[in-house]
Design a protein around this motif. Structure first.
Motif, PDB file in Angstrom:
ATOM      1  N   PRO A 214      54.964  11.576   2.535  1.00 43.28           N
ATOM      2  CA  PRO A 214      55.825  11.378   1.363  1.00 43.28           C
ATOM      3  C   PRO A 214      57.269  11.818   1.602  1.00 43.28           C
ATOM      4  O   PRO A 214      58.211  11.149   1.160  1.00 43.28           O
ATOM      5  N   PHE A 215      57.447  12.935   2.322  1.00 40.57           N
ATOM      6  CA  PHE A 215      58.801  13.405   2.623  1.00 40.57           C
ATOM      7  C   PHE A 215      59.507  12.452   3.582  1.00 40.57           C
ATOM      8  O   PHE A 215      60.699  12.152   3.417  1.00 40.57           O
ATOM      9  N   LEU A 255      58.209  10.554  -7.810  1.00 42.14           N
ATOM     10  CA  LEU A 255      57.440  11.507  -7.002  1.00 42.14           C
ATOM     11  C   LEU A 255      56.015  11.006  -6.777  1.00 42.14           C
ATOM     12  O   LEU A 255      55.483  11.095  -5.656  1.00 42.14           O
ATOM     13  N   PHE A 256      55.401  10.467  -7.832  1.00 43.80           N
ATOM     14  CA  PHE A 256      54.038   9.938  -7.711  1.00 43.80           C
ATOM     15  C   PHE A 256      53.988   8.769  -6.727  1.00 43.80           C
ATOM     16  O   PHE A 256      53.061   8.671  -5.907  1.00 43.80           O
ATOM     17  N   LEU A 260      51.799   8.618  -3.310  1.00 46.95           N
ATOM     18  CA  LEU A 260      50.856   7.528  -3.069  1.00 46.95           C
ATOM     19  C   LEU A 260      51.231   6.733  -1.820  1.00 46.95           C
ATOM     20  O   LEU A 260      50.402   6.504  -0.926  1.00 46.95           O
ATOM     21  N   GLY A 261      52.503   6.296  -1.757  1.00 45.22           N
ATOM     22  CA  GLY A 261      52.941   5.464  -0.624  1.00 45.22           C
ATOM     23  C   GLY A 261      52.917   6.217   0.683  1.00 45.22           C
ATOM     24  O   GLY A 261      52.464   5.691   1.709  1.00 45.22           O
ATOM     25  N   GLY A 262      53.401   7.475   0.669  1.00 48.49           N
ATOM     26  CA  GLY A 262      53.431   8.262   1.894  1.00 48.49           C
ATOM     27  C   GLY A 262      52.051   8.526   2.447  1.00 48.49           C
ATOM     28  O   GLY A 262      51.799   8.364   3.647  1.00 48.49           O
ATOM     29  N   ASN A 263      51.112   8.893   1.573  1.00 47.73           N
ATOM     30  CA  ASN A 263      49.774   9.195   2.055  1.00 47.73           C
ATOM     31  C   ASN A 263      48.965   7.936   2.347  1.00 47.73           C
ATOM     32  O   ASN A 263      47.983   7.994   3.107  1.00 47.73           O
ATOM     33  N   ALA A 264      49.359   6.789   1.772  1.00 42.52           N
ATOM     34  CA  ALA A 264      48.755   5.514   2.192  1.00 42.52           C
ATOM     35  C   ALA A 264      49.132   5.226   3.648  1.00 42.52           C
ATOM     36  O   ALA A 264      48.280   4.825   4.460  1.00 42.52           O
TER      37      ALA A 264
END
Length: 322
Positions: A214-215, A255-256, A260-264
C-alpha cells in the motif's frame, strides 16, 4: 567472467521503464543524454555501496553496529542514518553535477530535470539488480517488481530540483524546499526497507509487511502526480468535498483503496513467488491449478474493488468541478 544473462535481467527492466517515461514527456532531452544519466546512476550505485561499506567499518569502531542492526529498531536506525542518506545523497549528486554543466548551455525544463532524476534512479536500480542477482540474494521476479522503487524514492527531490533549476528567480526558500524534499525521500526510503524485511521477524512485527505494498502504491501515485505537475498538467483530484466530514470520508476511502490495491499486488507477488520454483509439469496438477486460480481471482477481486473506489472518487471530483 560476467554472466551476460544476469546483466540483461538487471538492466533491461529499468531501461524499458526509462523508455516508457521518455515517450510520455513532451520535449524530452535526447535519448543518448538520458542513457548517459542512466550510466551515471549505475556508477553512483557502486559509489553508494562503497560508502556504506566504509560507514559500517567506522561505525563498528565506536559501537557494535552489526549487533545493533539485527533488531528491527536497529534496522530502522541503520536505514535512517546510513542507507537512506547515502543512497539518496549519491543519486542527488549524480543529477546535480552533470545538470550544473548542462544548464550553462541549455534552458532546462522542470520535466527535463525530473526525467534526469528518473534516469539516474533507474541506473542505480540496474546496478543494485546486478548485485542482488549475482550474489543470489533475490530472485528475478523480486527485482522486476522493485524496478520503479528508486525512482519513486527520488521523485520529491527531483521535482524540487527541477522547479529550482528552471526558475528565473532562484530564492533561498527554493533551496530549503530541495532539502525538505530530499529528507522526505530519505524517510520514505528507510520506511520501505524496514517494511520489506518485517516479514522475517516474529509476530506481531511481521504484520508490518502488509503495509509495504500500500505504501509503494501511494509512492507510485505521488510519482505520477509530480510528473503531471512538472509538465504543467493539473493533478488528479480525489478528495474534493468541502465539508470536513465528507473529506474525512473520502480520505478513508483513499486509504482503504490503497490497502486493498496494495495487498492485491502483494498477493499476486506472493503467488508468483510460490509457483516460480515449480516445474512446468507440476503446474498442471489439479490441486495446484485450483490454488493458482482461486488466489488469482481473490486478489483480482480486491484489485478491482480498489479500482472501483478510485473511479468513484475521480467521478465525484469531476462532478463537483464541472
Amino acid at each position: 567472467m560476467v554472466d551476460l544473462s544476469i546483466v540483461l535481467w538487471a538492466a533491461i527492466p529499468p531501461l524499458l521503464l526509462l523508455g516508457y517515461y521518455y515517450y510520455r514527456i513532451p520535449f524530452a532531452p535526447p535519448l543518448l543524454r538520458l542513457l548517459m544519466f542512466f550510466i551515471i546512476g549505475a556508477i553512483c550505485g557502486i559509489l553508494a555501496l562503497s560508502l556504506e561499506w566504509i560507514f559500517e567499518i567506522v561505525a563498528n569502531r565506536f559501537v557494535d553496529w552489526h549487533q545493533i542492526k539485527r533488531s528491527l529498531p536497529g534496522t530502522a536506525l541503520r536505514q535512517l542514518v546510513e542507507i537512506g542518506p547515502i543512497e539518496e545523497g549519491c543519486k542527488l549528486a549524480a543529477v546535480v553535477v552533470p545538470t550544473y554543466y548542462l544548464q550553462r548551455k541549455y534552458r532546462l525544463l522542470p520535466s527535463t530535470v525530473f526525467l534526469f532524476t528518473i534516469a539516474v534512479a533507474l541506473g542505480f536500480t540496474a546496478e543494485e539488480n546486478w548485485i542482488y542477482l549475482f550474489h543470489g540474494t533475490a530472485s528475478i521476479p523480486d527485482r522486476i517488481i522493485g524496478t520503479p522503487v528508486h525512482a519513486m524514492f527520488s521523485a520529491p527531490w527531483g521535482y524540487a530540483l527541477g522547479i529550482y533549476i528552471s526558475s528565473h528567480t532562484r530564492l533561498n526558500r527554493d533551496k530549503k524546499f530541495i532539502f525538505r524534499a530530499w529528507l522526505n525521500s530519505v524517510i520514505c526510503h528507510a520506511l520501505v526497507n524496514v517494511l520489506s524485511i518485517a516479514w522475517g521477524y516474529s509476530l506481531p512485527l511481521r504484520f508490518l509487511s502488509y503495509g509495504l505494498f500500500p505504501f509503494l502504491l501511494w509512492m507510485f501515485w505521488r510519482l505520477e502526480q509530480l510528473l503531471r505537475k512538472v509538465q504543467g498538467k493539473p493533478v488528479i483530484t480525489l478528495i474534493s468535498d468541502r465539508t470536513i466530514q465528507r473529506r474525512y470520508w473520502q480520505r478513508s476511502l483513499v486509504l482503504f483503496a490503497l490497502v486493498l490495491g496494495g495487498n492485491a499486488i502483494f498477493g499476486l507477488f506472493l503467488l508468483a513467488r510460490k509457483i516460480t520454483p515449480l516445474s512446468p509439469s507440476k503446474l498442471f496438477d489439479t490441486y495446484i491449478l485450483w490454488f493458482i486460480f482461486s488466489r488469482f481471482l481473490l486478489n483480482l477481486f480486491f484489485g478491482v474493488l480498489a479500482w472501483g473506489i478510485y473511479r468513484y472518487l475521480r467521478h465525484s471530483a469531476r462532478r463537483r468541478y464541472f
